[in-house]
Design a protein around this motif. Structure first.
Motif, short mmCIF file in Angstrom:
data_model
loop_
_atom_site.label_atom_id
_atom_site.label_comp_id
_atom_site.label_asym_id
_atom_site.label_seq_id
_atom_site.Cartn_x
_atom_site.Cartn_y
_atom_site.Cartn_z
N ALA A 121 0.86 -1.19 0.00
CA ALA A 121 0.00 0.00 0.00
C ALA A 121 0.89 1.24 0.00
O ALA A 121 1.81 1.34 0.81
N ALA A 147 -2.09 -1.09 -3.79
CA ALA A 147 -3.19 -0.15 -3.59
C ALA A 147 -2.58 1.19 -3.22
O ALA A 147 -1.45 1.25 -2.71
N HIS A 179 -3.58 5.03 -1.32
CA HIS A 179 -4.53 5.72 -0.44
C HIS A 179 -4.09 7.17 -0.29
O HIS A 179 -2.89 7.44 -0.13
N HIS A 209 -4.89 0.42 4.79
CA HIS A 209 -5.22 -0.54 3.73
C HIS A 209 -5.89 -1.79 4.30
O HIS A 209 -6.92 -2.24 3.79
N VAL A 240 -7.55 -5.79 -3.06
CA VAL A 240 -7.38 -4.78 -4.08
C VAL A 240 -8.40 -5.06 -5.18
O VAL A 240 -8.33 -6.10 -5.84
N GLN A 242 -12.37 6.10 -2.85
CA GLN A 242 -11.58 5.05 -3.50
C GLN A 242 -12.25 4.58 -4.79
O GLN A 242 -11.57 4.35 -5.80
#
Length: 191
Positions: free
Chosen positions: A70, A105, A107, A156, A163, A179
């Motif tokens: 992440a 991922a 964020h 995450h 994901v 997201q």
């Protein structure tokens, strides 16, 4: 603690790249596995600095074997050179994950702050304090880049851990509206 997910969190930066690995159980309890910072000198050429960041990330991936990586999403900042360095380091983190066939991922800072403190505009000290409390650490993780990397990993894991391949695909129901919007925007740029 029965581990549900091991997450490598990366707070990308060209001078200091925060790295944190946490194990998170299905009940959301978490345990610190590794925390650190890869530092590079501003006196080095950018290519060498990125190489050093890649080496540091590869070493952590090889030693701790995370299930997912992440990365903090590069978000609007005033200083263009800072954004460039952050984006370059972010790209290196994603590259290292791909080299190891790890899902990734990203964020945003406000997503991470909201997940950790309940407030998307929390100050760094609040994030550090909550990370220390969540991981039952005797002191605040230092420097702030290291605490941020741990916060990204925790965010995450707590926001679904999986994901989703696209905004409307499997796992999308576990994503926040922000997201889902990011994923939809990313998907539209690939066409």
């Amino acid at each position: 603690m029965a581990v549900a997910l091991r997450v490598l969190g990366v707070d990308p930066g060209l001078t200091r790249c925060g790295i944190g690995v946490v194990d998170v159980a299905a009940d959301r309890s978490a345990r610190l596995v590794h925390v650190g910072v890869v530092r590079t000198s501003p006196d080095l050429p950018t290519a060498e600095r990125l190489h050093l960041i890649a080496q540091g990330l590869r070493a952590v991936v090889s030693e701790h074997r995370p299930g997912v990586v992440a990365v903090e999403r590069v978000f609007a900042q005033q200083n263009r050179s800072t954004v460039m360095g952050t984006a370059q380091a972010s790209g290196i983190a994603l590259l290292v994950a791909a080299e190891h066939s790890l899902p990734t991922a990203t964020h945003t800072p406000s997503e991470v702050k909201a997940a950790i403190t309940g407030y998307g505009s929390a100050e760094k000290l609040q994030v550090q304090t909550m990370v220390a409390r969540i991981l039952r650490l005797p002191e605040l993780p230092q420097p702030a880049d290291a605490a941020d990397a741990l916060a990204i990993a925790l965010c995450h894991a707590w926001r679904g851990g999986a994901v989703a391949s696209d905004a409307a695909g499997p796992g999308a129901e576990a994503l926040t509206p922000a997201q889902r919007a990011w994923r939809a925007a990313e998907r539209s740029t690939r066409r």
